[in-house]
Scaffold this active site. Sequence first.
Site, mmCIF file in Angstrom:
data_model
loop_
_atom_site.group_PDB
_atom_site.id
_atom_site.type_symbol
_atom_site.label_atom_id
_atom_site.label_comp_id
_atom_site.label_asym_id
_atom_site.label_seq_id
_atom_site.Cartn_x
_atom_site.Cartn_y
_atom_site.Cartn_z
ATOM 1 N N HIS A 153 0.858 -1.183 0.000
ATOM 2 C CA HIS A 153 0.000 0.000 0.000
ATOM 3 C C HIS A 153 0.893 1.232 0.000
ATOM 4 O O HIS A 153 2.125 1.139 0.149
ATOM 5 C CB HIS A 153 -0.941 0.014 1.198
ATOM 6 C CG HIS A 153 -2.186 -0.810 1.001
ATOM 7 N ND1 HIS A 153 -3.099 -0.543 0.007
ATOM 8 C CD2 HIS A 153 -2.663 -1.894 1.671
ATOM 9 C CE1 HIS A 153 -4.085 -1.414 0.063
ATOM 10 N NE2 HIS A 153 -3.841 -2.266 1.064
ATOM 11 N N ASP A 157 -0.045 6.907 -3.695
ATOM 12 C CA ASP A 157 -1.213 6.578 -4.510
ATOM 13 C C ASP A 157 -1.559 7.681 -5.501
ATOM 14 O O ASP A 157 -1.653 7.453 -6.706
ATOM 15 C CB ASP A 157 -2.430 6.336 -3.612
ATOM 16 C CG ASP A 157 -2.424 4.954 -2.970
ATOM 17 O OD1 ASP A 157 -1.552 4.142 -3.321
ATOM 18 O OD2 ASP A 157 -3.286 4.700 -2.119
#
Length: 376
Positions: free
Chosen positions: A127, A157
């Site tokens: 992540h 991200d």
Amino acid sequence: MGKGPLSGVRVLEFAGIGPGPFCAMLLSDMGADVVRIDRKGAHGGSKFDVTSRGRKSIALDLKNPDAIETVLKLVEQADILQEGFRPGVMERLGLGPDVVLKRNPKIVYGRMTGWGQEGPLAHAAGHDINYISLTGALHAIGPKDGKPVPPLNLVGDFGGGALYLAMGMLAALHSATATGKGQVVDTAMTDGATSLMAMFFGFRASGMWEDDRYRNMLDGGAHFYDTYECSDGKFVSLGSIEPQFYALLREKAGLNDPAFDAQMDKGQWPDLKEKLATVMKSKTRDEWCEIMEGTDICFAPVLSIDETKDHPHNKARETVTVIDGVAQPNVAPRFFGTPSEIQGPPPQAGGDTDDVLAAFGFSAAEIEGLKAKAAI
């Protein structure tokens, strides 16, 4: 079809989470015709799913060969394909770059993963917090005597991933328009987030940057570039780097102590920070806004998400808009010749299947045939 600068551009977005939908949202806001390919039986369509706004959805059983062939027929008329699966997933579906580019040699095939399509970690789960751990960014953010603090999932991200994917796909689209040849765009969040650290790599190499937290001008180490608590428990931010801005800060805050003359003496920063913190805590946030906001101090109140839509600057620019009761970011950036716009709400998964297929030239009989074969 949207009215923005990407009007007429057709994008096939394979459904995902986080940075993938955000990237497609940007393209849609700029006028692209984005079709999200959902898996048959998927859910979605909540008005709170802000990053899914402004596109249509088609639902397919991607384990069905007829569904895969349907995607490839859509590919023939698309300009961009965007996917964010782990390496090898699209290939196993029969939708890898070799197959897709054979069907449409001009298509841009955008891929986004955390680690990239190759490398020792390419197939590992991860992540944002893991990806930015390799870049120097996470190490540099956090308190002096504490642990690194994740800056939400903005750096990996959305910054290093979605924005680099959007930029890369549009650059490849420009090339394809000029040459007739599409290509694969491999976007790794580790690459993008490291790219965002370019200035700090330069600072470190020159000796301007200490490789530790809270010791540098831009990481909260400097008294003139940090956040400060006010008497009401709210916070303000100061960024008074330049001498003239720092002089104005001293004037407006009443910093008459000669110790503040040593602005760039790093050895004095901890002591000056304590002194400035005491001063800033003597007034409420609103009182400091009355004194400093709109001046060249480089000042702003630290707003919560709920407060952003009510700030006068954001209201004047309509930076935050409210759709169906949901406050959300408005379109960005702004174009004065071909204005962007939010094209619509988040779609229901598969809610536009028939309309999309018809728009891509499928006949009513073909659509019914796909339903009979359980492909859609």
